[in-house]
Scaffold this motif. Structure first.
Motif, mmCIF file in Angstrom:
data_model
loop_
_atom_site.group_PDB
_atom_site.id
_atom_site.type_symbol
_atom_site.label_atom_id
_atom_site.label_comp_id
_atom_site.label_asym_id
_atom_site.label_seq_id
_atom_site.Cartn_x
_atom_site.Cartn_y
_atom_site.Cartn_z
ATOM 1 N N TYR A 1 -24.848 -55.994 -85.347
ATOM 2 C CA TYR A 1 -26.098 -55.490 -84.755
ATOM 3 C C TYR A 1 -26.790 -56.583 -83.939
ATOM 4 C CZ TYR A 1 -30.799 -53.540 -84.391
ATOM 5 O OH TYR A 1 -32.009 -53.075 -83.908
ATOM 6 N N PHE A 2 -26.730 -57.819 -84.448
ATOM 7 C CA PHE A 2 -27.399 -58.919 -83.770
ATOM 8 C C PHE A 2 -26.532 -59.628 -82.731
ATOM 9 C CE2 PHE A 2 -30.061 -58.665 -87.627
ATOM 10 C CZ PHE A 2 -31.315 -58.597 -87.023
ATOM 11 N N THR A 3 -25.239 -59.348 -82.721
ATOM 12 C CA THR A 3 -24.349 -60.043 -81.779
ATOM 13 C C THR A 3 -23.728 -59.123 -80.730
ATOM 14 O OG1 THR A 3 -22.460 -59.793 -83.298
ATOM 15 C CG2 THR A 3 -23.765 -61.831 -83.455
ATOM 16 N N GLU A 4 -23.792 -57.799 -80.951
ATOM 17 C CA GLU A 4 -23.217 -56.862 -79.994
ATOM 18 C C GLU A 4 -24.306 -55.930 -79.460
ATOM 19 O OE1 GLU A 4 -19.862 -54.722 -81.531
ATOM 20 O OE2 GLU A 4 -19.099 -56.466 -82.613
ATOM 21 N N PRO A 5 -24.425 -55.794 -78.163
ATOM 22 C CA PRO A 5 -25.436 -54.894 -77.593
ATOM 23 C C PRO A 5 -25.106 -53.424 -77.886
ATOM 24 C CG PRO A 5 -23.986 -55.736 -75.878
ATOM 25 C CD PRO A 5 -23.645 -56.498 -77.127
ATOM 26 N N HIS A 6 -26.128 -52.664 -78.194
ATOM 27 C CA HIS A 6 -26.006 -51.212 -78.409
ATOM 28 C C HIS A 6 -25.110 -50.850 -79.598
ATOM 29 C CE1 HIS A 6 -27.812 -51.205 -74.467
ATOM 30 N NE2 HIS A 6 -26.722 -51.746 -73.912
ATOM 31 N N PHE A 7 -25.033 -51.733 -80.580
ATOM 32 C CA PHE A 7 -24.219 -51.416 -81.758
ATOM 33 C C PHE A 7 -25.084 -50.653 -82.773
ATOM 34 C CE2 PHE A 7 -22.659 -52.420 -86.074
ATOM 35 C CZ PHE A 7 -21.392 -51.879 -85.979
ATOM 36 N N VAL A 8 -24.944 -49.338 -82.784
ATOM 37 C CA VAL A 8 -25.711 -48.480 -83.694
ATOM 38 C C VAL A 8 -24.772 -47.406 -84.236
ATOM 39 C CG1 VAL A 8 -27.642 -46.893 -83.939
ATOM 40 C CG2 VAL A 8 -27.852 -48.861 -82.416
ATOM 41 N N HIS A 9 -24.622 -47.350 -85.567
ATOM 42 C CA HIS A 9 -23.797 -46.329 -86.220
ATOM 43 C C HIS A 9 -24.539 -45.829 -87.463
ATOM 44 C CE1 HIS A 9 -20.195 -46.751 -83.743
ATOM 45 N NE2 HIS A 9 -20.357 -48.057 -83.796
ATOM 46 N N TRP A 10 -25.478 -44.930 -87.248
ATOM 47 C CA TRP A 10 -26.343 -44.490 -88.337
ATOM 48 C C TRP A 10 -25.587 -43.805 -89.465
ATOM 49 C CZ3 TRP A 10 -30.802 -46.549 -88.989
ATOM 50 C CH2 TRP A 10 -31.555 -46.973 -87.897
ATOM 51 N N ILE A 11 -24.566 -43.036 -89.135
ATOM 52 C CA ILE A 11 -23.807 -42.325 -90.167
ATOM 53 C C ILE A 11 -23.177 -43.312 -91.143
ATOM 54 C CG2 ILE A 11 -21.760 -40.911 -90.591
ATOM 55 C CD1 ILE A 11 -22.411 -39.375 -88.038
ATOM 56 N N SER A 12 -22.478 -44.310 -90.619
ATOM 57 C CA SER A 12 -21.843 -45.325 -91.469
ATOM 58 C C SER A 12 -22.875 -46.142 -92.225
ATOM 59 C CB SER A 12 -20.974 -46.258 -90.616
ATOM 60 O OG SER A 12 -19.933 -45.549 -89.985
ATOM 61 N N TRP A 13 -23.962 -46.484 -91.560
ATOM 62 C CA TRP A 13 -24.983 -47.328 -92.177
ATOM 63 C C TRP A 13 -25.630 -46.648 -93.384
ATOM 64 C CZ3 TRP A 13 -28.045 -49.366 -87.275
ATOM 65 C CH2 TRP A 13 -27.187 -50.185 -86.530
ATOM 66 N N VAL A 14 -26.098 -45.434 -93.182
ATOM 67 C CA VAL A 14 -26.792 -44.727 -94.269
ATOM 68 C C VAL A 14 -25.841 -44.448 -95.428
ATOM 69 C CG1 VAL A 14 -28.012 -42.614 -94.925
ATOM 70 C CG2 VAL A 14 -28.514 -43.716 -92.719
ATOM 71 N N ALA A 15 -24.629 -43.965 -95.116
ATOM 72 C CA ALA A 15 -23.641 -43.678 -96.160
ATOM 73 C C ALA A 15 -23.253 -44.951 -96.900
ATOM 74 C CB ALA A 15 -22.404 -43.022 -95.553
ATOM 75 N N GLY A 16 -23.114 -46.056 -96.175
ATOM 76 C CA GLY A 16 -22.752 -47.330 -96.794
ATOM 77 C C GLY A 16 -23.824 -47.846 -97.737
ATOM 78 N N ILE A 17 -25.075 -47.661 -97.359
ATOM 79 C CA ILE A 17 -26.182 -48.099 -98.220
ATOM 80 C C ILE A 17 -26.223 -47.260 -99.488
ATOM 81 C CG2 ILE A 17 -28.702 -48.190 -98.417
ATOM 82 C CD1 ILE A 17 -28.741 -48.945 -95.419
ATOM 83 N N VAL A 18 -26.038 -45.941 -99.338
ATOM 84 C CA VAL A 18 -26.005 -45.048 -100.512
ATOM 85 C C VAL A 18 -24.873 -45.454 -101.443
ATOM 86 C CG1 VAL A 18 -25.540 -42.685 -101.279
ATOM 87 C CG2 VAL A 18 -27.074 -43.090 -99.348
ATOM 88 N N GLN A 19 -23.699 -45.717 -100.876
ATOM 89 C CA GLN A 19 -22.545 -46.122 -101.674
ATOM 90 C C GLN A 19 -22.809 -47.424 -102.422
ATOM 91 O OE1 GLN A 19 -18.969 -46.424 -99.363
ATOM 92 N NE2 GLN A 19 -17.686 -46.986 -101.110
ATOM 93 N N THR A 20 -23.419 -48.387 -101.748
ATOM 94 C CA THR A 20 -23.709 -49.673 -102.380
ATOM 95 C C THR A 20 -24.712 -49.523 -103.516
ATOM 96 O OG1 THR A 20 -23.305 -50.769 -100.260
ATOM 97 C CG2 THR A 20 -24.464 -52.040 -101.944
ATOM 98 N N LEU A 21 -25.705 -48.663 -103.332
ATOM 99 C CA LEU A 21 -26.712 -48.440 -104.376
ATOM 100 C C LEU A 21 -26.089 -47.853 -105.638
ATOM 101 C CD1 LEU A 21 -29.733 -47.078 -102.274
ATOM 102 C CD2 LEU A 21 -29.518 -49.327 -103.379
ATOM 103 N N LEU A 22 -25.044 -47.040 -105.466
ATOM 104 C CA LEU A 22 -24.365 -46.473 -106.634
ATOM 105 C C LEU A 22 -23.713 -47.552 -107.494
ATOM 106 C CD1 LEU A 22 -22.650 -43.246 -105.204
ATOM 107 C CD2 LEU A 22 -24.608 -43.368 -106.748
#
Length: 215
Positions: free
Chosen positions: A172-193
Motif C-alpha cells: 500500500y505504501f510502496t505501490e501506487p493505487h494498490f487497493v484490494h478491499w475484498i482481500s483486506w477485509v477477509a484477511g483481517i476477519v481470518q486473522t481475528l479468528l
C-alpha cells in the motif's frame, strides 16, 4: 514479491508440510478437522481455475499446484487411508461446515471485483478461506487435546495470514493505487479468528507447558 509475501508463502507451505508429516509419518490425523480440510480443498479449487489459462510465473504455478495437490491429498488420507482414517475424531468434528459455503457464495455474487465466473469464484474462495479454519478451532476447543504437530500446523497457518497483512501494508505504501478491499477485509476477519489460539499458543510456549484451549 517482497519479503513479507515470500515469508507468508513459505509459512503457508510449512503449515502444509507439518500436517503432511503428521499424517504420513505418524499415520495419524488426530486433532485435525476433516471439515476444515474439505473447505480448504474447495477454496483452492475455486481460486485456481485459471491455472492452465493464465500464466504469471513458474513460482506462482508451482505454488498453485502444491496447494491444490496437498489439500486434496490430505482429504483423501483422512477419508480413505485404512490406517489414518481410524484416527479421525468424527465424534467431535461435527461443525456443519456446509453452512459456511452458501453465505460465502452469495456474498461473492454480491461483492466482487468483476461479475465474471472466475472473478466471482475468486471472491468466493477469499471469503471461504477467511472462515475455513473455524471447524478446526472448534474441534480443538472441544477436545482440548492438542499435540505439538497439530498446534504448529494451526500456528503456521495463522502466521501466514499475519504476514500477508504485512505484505498488503508494505505494498500500500510502496505501490501506487494498490487497493484490494475484498482481500483486506477477509484477511483481517481470518486473522481475528486466530487471535485466541495465538494467545494460548504463545503462553504455552513461554511457560513450557502443554497447549490447551479453554472449553
Amino acid at each position: 514479491m517482497n519479503v513479507f509475501r515470500l515469508a507468508g508463502d513459505m509459512t503457508h507451505l510449512l503449515s502444509v508440510v507439518v500436517l503432511l508429516l503428521k499424517i504420513h509419518t505418524i499415520k495419524s490425523c488426530a486433532g485435525i478437522s476433516l471439515k476444515t480440510q474439505e473447505l480448504y480443498a474447495v477454496v483452492f479449487a475455486a481460486r485456481y481455475l485459471d491455472l492452465f489459462v493464465h500464466f504469471v510465473s513458474l513460482y506462482n504455478t508451482v505454488m498453485k499446484l502444491v496447494f491444490l495437490a496437498s489439500s486434496f491429498s490430505i482429504v483423501w488420507y483422512m477419508k480413505r487411508h485404512k490406517i489414518v482414517r481410524r484416527t479421525y475424531d468424527k465424534d467431535h468434528d461435527t461443525f456443519r461446515h456446509y453452512v459456511l459455503v452458501l453465505p460465502c457464495l452469495l456474498l461473492a455474487l454480491l461483492i466482487n471485483e468483476k461479475f465474471t465466473f472466475r472473478e466471482v469464484m475468486w471472491a468466493f474462495s477469499i471469503y471461504l478461506e477467511a472462515v475455513a479454519i473455524f471447524p478446526q478451532l472448534v474441534l480443538l476447543q472441544r477436545t482440548r487435546n492438542i499435540d505439538n504437530l497439530t498446534g504448529q500446523y494451526v500456528f503456521f497457518l495463522g502466521a501466514y495470514r499475519v504476514l500477508y497483512i504485512l505484505n498488503w501494508i508494505y505494498r500500500y505504501f510502496t505501490e501506487p493505487h494498490f487497493v484490494h478491499w475484498i482481500s483486506w477485509v477477509a484477511g483481517i476477519v481470518q486473522t481475528l479468528l486466530y487471535a485466541d489460539f495465538f494467545y494460548y499458543y504463545i503462553m504455552s510456549w513461554k511457560n513450557n507447558v502443554k497447549l490447551e484451549l479453554p472449553a
